[in-house]
Scaffold this motif. Structure first.
Motif, PDB file in Angstrom:
ATOM      1  N   VAL A  77       0.830  -1.209   0.000  1.00  0.00           N
ATOM      2  CA  VAL A  77       0.000   0.000   0.000  1.00  0.00           C
ATOM      3  C   VAL A  77       0.864   1.258   0.000  1.00  0.00           C
ATOM      4  O   VAL A  77       0.656   2.169  -0.814  1.00  0.00           O
ATOM      5  N   TYR A  78       1.826   1.348   0.933  1.00  0.00           N
ATOM      6  CA  TYR A  78       2.643   2.552   1.036  1.00  0.00           C
ATOM      7  C   TYR A  78       3.607   2.693  -0.146  1.00  0.00           C
ATOM      8  O   TYR A  78       3.666   3.734  -0.798  1.00  0.00           O
ATOM      9  N   GLY A  79       4.382   1.626  -0.386  1.00  0.00           N
ATOM     10  CA  GLY A  79       5.421   1.706  -1.414  1.00  0.00           C
ATOM     11  C   GLY A  79       4.897   1.564  -2.822  1.00  0.00           C
ATOM     12  O   GLY A  79       5.580   1.957  -3.781  1.00  0.00           O
ATOM     13  N   ALA A  97       8.603  14.265 -10.014  1.00  0.00           N
ATOM     14  CA  ALA A  97       8.743  13.573  -8.732  1.00  0.00           C
ATOM     15  C   ALA A  97       9.374  12.201  -8.923  1.00  0.00           C
ATOM     16  O   ALA A  97       9.250  11.579  -9.975  1.00  0.00           O
ATOM     17  N   ILE A  98      10.044  11.747  -7.878  1.00  0.00           N
ATOM     18  CA  ILE A  98      10.611  10.398  -7.867  1.00  0.00           C
ATOM     19  C   ILE A  98      10.170   9.698  -6.588  1.00  0.00           C
ATOM     20  O   ILE A  98      10.392  10.193  -5.486  1.00  0.00           O
ATOM     21  N   GLY A  99       9.500   8.576  -6.743  1.00  0.00           N
ATOM     22  CA  GLY A  99       8.994   7.839  -5.591  1.00  0.00           C
ATOM     23  C   GLY A  99      10.078   6.996  -4.955  1.00  0.00           C
ATOM     24  O   GLY A  99      10.833   6.304  -5.650  1.00  0.00           O
ATOM     25  N   LEU A 100      10.154   7.040  -3.629  1.00  0.00           N
ATOM     26  CA  LEU A 100      11.210   6.340  -2.914  1.00  0.00           C
ATOM     27  C   LEU A 100      10.672   5.659  -1.661  1.00  0.00           C
ATOM     28  O   LEU A 100       9.834   6.220  -0.954  1.00  0.00           O
ATOM     29  N   SER A 101      11.170   4.473  -1.380  1.00  0.00           N
ATOM     30  CA  SER A 101      11.062   3.899  -0.042  1.00  0.00           C
ATOM     31  C   SER A 101      12.436   4.069   0.594  1.00  0.00           C
ATOM     32  O   SER A 101      13.381   4.535  -0.052  1.00  0.00           O
ATOM     33  N   GLY A 102      12.572   3.680   1.826  1.00  0.00           N
ATOM     34  CA  GLY A 102      13.861   3.829   2.478  1.00  0.00           C
ATOM     35  C   GLY A 102      14.968   3.023   1.848  1.00  0.00           C
ATOM     36  O   GLY A 102      16.154   3.362   1.961  1.00  0.00           O
ATOM     37  N   PRO A 150       6.503   5.663   3.900  1.00  0.00           N
ATOM     38  CA  PRO A 150       6.920   5.375   5.272  1.00  0.00           C
ATOM     39  C   PRO A 150       7.445   3.948   5.460  1.00  0.00           C
ATOM     40  O   PRO A 150       6.937   3.169   6.263  1.00  0.00           O
ATOM     41  N   LEU A 151       8.465   3.618   4.688  1.00  0.00           N
ATOM     42  CA  LEU A 151       9.113   2.315   4.749  1.00  0.00           C
ATOM     43  C   LEU A 151      10.620   2.521   4.821  1.00  0.00           C
ATOM     44  O   LEU A 151      11.171   3.359   4.107  1.00  0.00           O
ATOM     45  N   THR A 152      11.287   1.755   5.681  1.00  0.00           N
ATOM     46  CA  THR A 152      12.738   1.786   5.792  1.00  0.00           C
ATOM     47  C   THR A 152      13.265   0.385   5.493  1.00  0.00           C
ATOM     48  O   THR A 152      12.505  -0.527   5.157  1.00  0.00           O
ATOM     49  N   HIS A 153      14.585   0.209   5.595  1.00  0.00           N
ATOM     50  CA  HIS A 153      15.136  -1.148   5.428  1.00  0.00           C
ATOM     51  C   HIS A 153      16.296  -1.327   6.394  1.00  0.00           C
ATOM     52  O   HIS A 153      16.880  -0.359   6.885  1.00  0.00           O
ATOM     53  N   ILE A 159      12.447  -5.096   4.650  1.00  0.00           N
ATOM     54  CA  ILE A 159      11.706  -3.840   4.734  1.00  0.00           C
ATOM     55  C   ILE A 159      11.099  -3.726   6.129  1.00  0.00           C
ATOM     56  O   ILE A 159      10.676  -4.718   6.728  1.00  0.00           O
ATOM     57  N   LEU A 160      11.045  -2.496   6.656  1.00  0.00           N
ATOM     58  CA  LEU A 160      10.453  -2.243   7.959  1.00  0.00           C
ATOM     59  C   LEU A 160       9.457  -1.093   7.858  1.00  0.00           C
ATOM     60  O   LEU A 160       9.657  -0.162   7.070  1.00  0.00           O
ATOM     61  N   ASN A 161       8.389  -1.172   8.621  1.00  0.00           N
ATOM     62  CA  ASN A 161       7.384  -0.106   8.677  1.00  0.00           C
ATOM     63  C   ASN A 161       7.887   0.979   9.630  1.00  0.00           C
ATOM     64  O   ASN A 161       8.362   0.676  10.725  1.00  0.00           O
ATOM     65  N   THR A 162       7.804   2.231   9.209  1.00  0.00           N
ATOM     66  CA  THR A 162       8.304   3.320  10.050  1.00  0.00           C
ATOM     67  C   THR A 162       7.342   4.502   9.979  1.00  0.00           C
ATOM     68  O   THR A 162       6.859   4.858   8.904  1.00  0.00           O
ATOM     69  N   ASN A 163       7.076   5.090  11.119  1.00  0.00           N
ATOM     70  CA  ASN A 163       6.154   6.214  11.219  1.00  0.00           C
ATOM     71  C   ASN A 163       6.555   7.350  10.279  1.00  0.00           C
ATOM     72  O   ASN A 163       7.708   7.788  10.277  1.00  0.00           O
ATOM     73  N   ALA A 164       5.601   7.835   9.477  1.00  0.00           N
ATOM     74  CA  ALA A 164       5.899   8.875   8.487  1.00  0.00           C
ATOM     75  C   ALA A 164       6.311  10.186   9.133  1.00  0.00           C
ATOM     76  O   ALA A 164       7.148  10.924   8.594  1.00  0.00           O
TER      77      ALA A 164
END
Length: 266
Positions: A77-79, A97-102, A150-153, A159-164
């Motif tokens: 959903v987020y990524g 724009a460029i979409g990014l996860s962590g 709101p995803l980190t690694h 992948i880890l869920n992280t508060n935005a």
């Protein structure tokens, strides 16, 4: 030395669910000149999709418990869904724009939060000293606008869920040595409300000492607590200004006005 201005917006709450409100915000965001970064949430959409799959969201003190199945949902959903849709809309408004996860460009490395009194599951605590400021600066200097999920690694393939709100604060703090950073938390309310049900009860200013009293009195609670914790931390670490505001207050900024909302100060 005059540092370039960088505006960092975190968009969340019910605005993410409402295409009309979200598109209006993105239209205005696209028109902003200068360096800018957008961090987005999307917890309500993740909860709705999870519920349709038979999963019930668990939230403690405004923070989501992320088990293995929930991690799959928030990653998709987020990524995927939210991030790609926002990027596509911004492109339609002429914003490159460029979409990014962590994990992308290694911008947000984190470690899994230890299971102490509460086991939050697959939640990442960001390793602030590893934020690649030069990489983010490279995006900005090449007229690319990062849109961060709101995803980190963890650096070892997970992948880890992280508060935005935490992500917005951490990036703002990291970039404050390179830029004059203004951080804006945008959602569906005018700002921090003394009475959540009274739209005219907005607090125009909150100091750090006042925040403690408001929290003790139960005026500030639930999901607003991590938001303000992060906001005050950003101010203490060099971010120039932090505002909690309605998404449509971005139009004040387009008019070179101070945005209507709650200004925080230490």
């Amino acid at each position: 030395m005059n540092l370039p201005k960088l505006q960092i917006f975190k968009i969340g709450g019910n605005v993410i669910n409402d295409n009309l409100q979200l598109n209006a915000f993105l239209s205005s965001f696209a028109k902003l000149s200068g360096y800018k970064i957008l961090v987005h949430g999307g917890g309500k959409i993740a909860s709705e999709i999870g519920k349709s799959l038979g999963m019930q969201a668990k939230v403690i003190n405004g923070r989501r418990i992320t088990d293995a199945e929930t991690l799959k949902v928030v990653t998709m959903v987020y990524g995927g869904l939210i991030n790609n849709n926002i990027v596509a809309v911004l492109q339609s408004f002429g914003c490159n724009a460029i979409g990014l996860s962590g994990a992308d460009a290694n911008i947000l490395t984190a470690h899994k939060r230890p299971a102490n009194e509460i086991d939050y599951g697959f939640v990442g605590d960001i390793e602030e000293d590893k934020i690649p400021v030069k990489t983010i600066d490279l995006f900005l200097k090449n007229n690319l606008v990062p849109v961060i999920a709101p995803l980190t690694h963890d650096g070892i393939g997970n992948i880890l869920n992280t508060n935005a709100d935490t992500i917005a604060n951490t990036i703002a703090t990291a970039m404050s040595n390179e830029c004059e950073v203004e951080l804006m938390y945008c959602f569906e309310k005018k700002g921090v409300m003394k009475d959540f049900n009274d739209k005219n009860s907005m607090l125009t200013k909150i100091s750090f000492s006042e925040y403690g009293n408001l929290q003790r009195d139960g005026i500030i609670n639930d999901g607003m607590i991590p938001k303000l914790d992060n906001a005050f931390l950003a101010l203490k670490k060099g971010v120039k200004s932090v505002t909690i505001m309605h998404a449509n207050a971005i139009d004040d900024i387009l008019k070179n006005l101070k945005p209507t909302g709650t200004q925080l100060y230490v």
